[in-house]
Enzyme design. Structure first.
Site, mmCIF file in Angstrom:
data_model
loop_
_atom_site.group_PDB
_atom_site.id
_atom_site.type_symbol
_atom_site.label_atom_id
_atom_site.label_comp_id
_atom_site.label_asym_id
_atom_site.label_seq_id
_atom_site.Cartn_x
_atom_site.Cartn_y
_atom_site.Cartn_z
ATOM 1 N N CYS A 30 -2.151 -7.102 5.806
ATOM 2 C CA CYS A 30 -1.488 -8.293 5.247
ATOM 3 C C CYS A 30 -0.623 -9.065 6.233
ATOM 4 O O CYS A 30 -0.881 -10.235 6.487
ATOM 5 C CB CYS A 30 -0.661 -7.873 4.037
ATOM 6 S SG CYS A 30 -1.644 -6.984 2.828
ATOM 7 N N LYS A 50 1.024 2.715 8.186
ATOM 8 C CA LYS A 50 2.320 3.178 7.685
ATOM 9 C C LYS A 50 2.048 4.465 6.904
ATOM 10 O O LYS A 50 0.875 4.781 6.626
ATOM 11 C CB LYS A 50 2.995 2.118 6.822
ATOM 12 C CG LYS A 50 2.249 1.808 5.544
ATOM 13 C CD LYS A 50 3.062 0.867 4.675
ATOM 14 C CE LYS A 50 2.425 0.674 3.325
ATOM 15 N NZ LYS A 50 3.201 -0.140 2.433
ATOM 16 N N GLU A 69 0.861 -1.178 0.000
ATOM 17 C CA GLU A 69 0.000 0.000 0.000
ATOM 18 C C GLU A 69 0.902 1.233 0.000
ATOM 19 O O GLU A 69 1.935 1.258 0.657
ATOM 20 C CB GLU A 69 -0.900 0.010 1.238
ATOM 21 C CG GLU A 69 -1.927 -1.084 1.176
ATOM 22 C CD GLU A 69 -2.970 -0.988 2.276
ATOM 23 O OE1 GLU A 69 -3.186 0.102 2.825
ATOM 24 O OE2 GLU A 69 -3.574 -2.033 2.572
HETATM 25 C C1 UGA Z 1 2.937 -6.055 2.447
HETATM 26 C C2 UGA Z 1 4.081 -6.574 1.569
HETATM 27 O O1 UGA Z 1 5.213 -5.709 1.683
HETATM 28 C C3 UGA Z 1 3.633 -6.657 0.099
HETATM 29 O O2 UGA Z 1 4.664 -7.242 -0.682
HETATM 30 C C4 UGA Z 1 2.377 -7.545 0.020
HETATM 31 O O3 UGA Z 1 1.881 -7.623 -1.294
HETATM 32 C C5 UGA Z 1 1.301 -6.962 0.893
HETATM 33 O O4 UGA Z 1 1.779 -6.893 2.259
HETATM 34 C C6 UGA Z 1 0.105 -7.874 0.790
HETATM 35 O O5 UGA Z 1 0.171 -9.015 1.272
HETATM 36 O O6 UGA Z 1 -0.861 -7.521 0.125
HETATM 37 P P1 UGA Z 1 1.936 -3.650 3.033
HETATM 38 O O7 UGA Z 1 1.137 -4.365 4.087
HETATM 39 O O8 UGA Z 1 1.262 -2.672 2.151
HETATM 40 O O9 UGA Z 1 2.655 -4.713 2.070
HETATM 41 O O10 UGA Z 1 3.060 -2.829 3.811
HETATM 42 P P2 UGA Z 1 4.634 -2.917 4.079
HETATM 43 O O11 UGA Z 1 5.286 -1.772 3.447
HETATM 44 O O12 UGA Z 1 5.165 -4.256 3.788
HETATM 45 O O13 UGA Z 1 4.662 -2.670 5.671
HETATM 46 C C7 UGA Z 1 3.985 -3.538 6.560
HETATM 47 C C8 UGA Z 1 4.213 -3.108 7.984
HETATM 48 O O14 UGA Z 1 5.546 -3.363 8.398
HETATM 49 C C9 UGA Z 1 3.979 -1.611 8.247
HETATM 50 O O15 UGA Z 1 3.236 -1.467 9.448
HETATM 51 C C10 UGA Z 1 5.372 -1.053 8.413
HETATM 52 O O16 UGA Z 1 5.411 0.073 9.241
HETATM 53 C C11 UGA Z 1 6.093 -2.239 9.041
HETATM 54 N N1 UGA Z 1 7.546 -2.227 8.837
HETATM 55 C C12 UGA Z 1 8.064 -2.323 7.581
HETATM 56 C C13 UGA Z 1 8.401 -2.155 9.936
HETATM 57 O O17 UGA Z 1 7.961 -2.075 11.103
HETATM 58 N N2 UGA Z 1 9.761 -2.167 9.724
HETATM 59 C C14 UGA Z 1 10.289 -2.273 8.484
HETATM 60 O O18 UGA Z 1 11.531 -2.299 8.371
HETATM 61 C C15 UGA Z 1 9.425 -2.337 7.384
#
Ligand code: UGA
Length: 426
Positions: free
Chosen positions: A256, A316, A152
């Site tokens: 997700c 996020k 997202e």
């Molecule tokens: C995630 C995956 O990254 C995508 O590849 C996948 O397609 C998607 O889920 C899905 O299954 O549809 P998304 O949930 O949009 O995407 O967000 P991310 O950017 O992956 O972040 C997820 C969470 O992890 C957020 O709350 C973010 O703040 C957290 N995060 C991310 C951390 O706490 N630390 C990090 O280093 C990276």
């Protein structure tokens, strides 16, 4: 590239991005939606959620006559490719709720043209698709599992510059679906249906594991007096490990990672396998939410009646999605402790039925008179703010918990505040 006729079931996040991008690639796309108000907004050119670049692509494709929206009941004659992109939310026990998927596939069994291909974009547990494929095959309808890897906030970019396109199913169907993506320069991975399904869960579970792992390292940093951002930067330089998803903080949220890690754990347990590592990943993530609440209780004393600001309720930046959001979980934990919570997010506007919850219009409003503050989402507006001035608006002891390790301590300390971060001595 040959233009194909495509129907997409579900104008949620995945379905709408899929429909808009396939239309932009030249295909003739109809997105089907069951919710009348959502449908009205879409026909008006408005996206029901905030996703950078999406409305522009929708508008262009609608103007070019390649993108239409219709009610599911008015689907008419379905096209050669039918994408399923309906929700598979988490049930109480952690399993994926497949009712919407089964309903659509049931409908397709009766209505999809023979020779069409059903493309599963919804995240379904490994083992689901083979059964669906067998039923559809009885009428000559193909089935391909095609998991999505869209984040997202960067979904459009991720669509066009994906690391791989994963397709699971029979070779002839895979070739036909691969042709739909001819304009995307990415390797196509051909696999069995369960393997393609598991790629999705394994990818999300591994990324969640990286996050929980670095959060564990952050806890060790607190013990030994090291800065986790320095540790993560150097560890991530090893190309075998990679630098992404190594940001320590209040943990992962969204629609997700929490859902998919729980569903994979459930699937394993249900089939007699205890996925220890995944359980720990989930547990560490839940613990991270408690860190700011515990830290504020230590610094401020008992929280009843104390004003605390929570900055960020989107899970996020660059999204208005609050599903499983760490910020909102922290809000709820603080409310349960009796605190008065002033919450501000530049885009997300959550509604909570609690008299101690205040939704604020700006950083200033949220922080004015607050004794404590928690930064839960790393919005650029928060990072770029004048924290010397903002700390001055707070009431002593002015405790700022930086739940994403993004703030410069100097202005906060100079304004008489206290800064606490995650695995980062200040
Ligand atoms: C995630 C995956 O990254 C995508 O590849 C996948 O397609 C998607 O889920 C899905 O299954 O549809 P998304 O949930 O949009 O995407 O967000 P991310 O950017 O992956 O972040 C997820 C969470 O992890 C957020 O709350 C973010 O703040 C957290 N995060 C991310 C951390 O706490 N630390 C990090 O280093 C990276």
């Amino acid at each position: 590239m040959n233009a194909a006729t495509v129907h997409v079931f579900g104008a949620g996040y995945v379905g709408l991005v899929t429909g808009a991008c396939l239309a932009r690639s030249g295909h003739d796309v109809t997105v089907l939606e069951i919710d009348a108000s959502k449908l009205a907004a879409l026909r008006d050119g408005r996206s029901p959620f905030f996703e950078p670049g999406l409305t522009e692509i929708m508008a262009q494709a609608q103007a070019d006559g390649r993108l239409r929206f219709a009610h599911t009941d008015d689907a008419g004659t379905l096209g050669e490719f039918i994408f399923v992109a309906v929700g598979t939310p988490m049930t109480q026990g952690g399993a994926a709720d497949l009712r919407a998927v089964r309903q659509v596939v049931g409908l397709l069994q009766d209505n999809a043209p023979p020779d069409s291909v059903v493309v599963m974009k919804s995240t379904v547990p490994p083992g689901t698709g083979s059964g669906l494929a067998a039923k559809l095959a009885e009428r000559g309808i193909g089935y391909v599992s095609n998991p999505e890897f869209l984040r997202e906030g960067t979904a459009i970019e991720d669509w066009y510059s994906t690391d791989r396109i994963v397709l699971g199913g029979e070779a002839t169907n895979l070739d036909r679906v691969a042709a739909l993506y001819a304009d995307i320069d990415a390797p196509v991975v051909r696999a069995s249906i369960p393997a393609a399904e598991l790629v999705k869960y394994a990818s999300n579970a591994f990324l969640a594991t990286k996050i929980s792992f670095i959060n564990e390292i952050a806890a060790v940093c607190d013990v030994v007096g090291a800065d986790v951002t320095q540790v993560a930067a150097a560890v991530g330089m090893d190309h075998r490990i990679g630098s992404s998803f190594l940001r320590a903080g209040v943990g992962y949220g969204g629609s997700c990672f929490p859902k998919d890690t729980q569903a994979l754990d459930f699937l394993s347990a249900f089939n007699g396998y205890d996925f220890h590592l995944l359980k720990a990943v989930i547990e560490v993530n839940a613990r991270q939410r408690m860190l700011p609440v515990k830290a504020l209780r230590t610094r401020l004393g008992p929280l009843p009646g104390r004003r605390v600001a929570v900055l960020g309720s989107a899970f996020k930046p660059d999204t208005d999605d609050t599903r499983e959001s760490p910020g909102l979980d922290i809000v709820r934990l603080l409310l349960a402790e009796g605190a008065e919570v002033a919450c501000y997010d530049p885009v997300a506007k959550p509604v909570l039925d609690d008299p101690s919850f205040m939704l604020c219009d700006s950083l200033d409003d949220a922080l004015a008179g607050a004794e404590g503050a928690v930064l839960a989402t790393e919005w650029p507006e928060f990072i770029g703010a004048d924290w010397g001035r903002l700390t001055g608006l707070m009431a002593p002891p002015r405790v700022v918990f930086d739940g994403r390790n993004v703030l410069d301590p100097a202005p906060i300390l100079a304004a008489g505040g206290v800064l606490i971060a995650v695995g980062r001595p200040v």
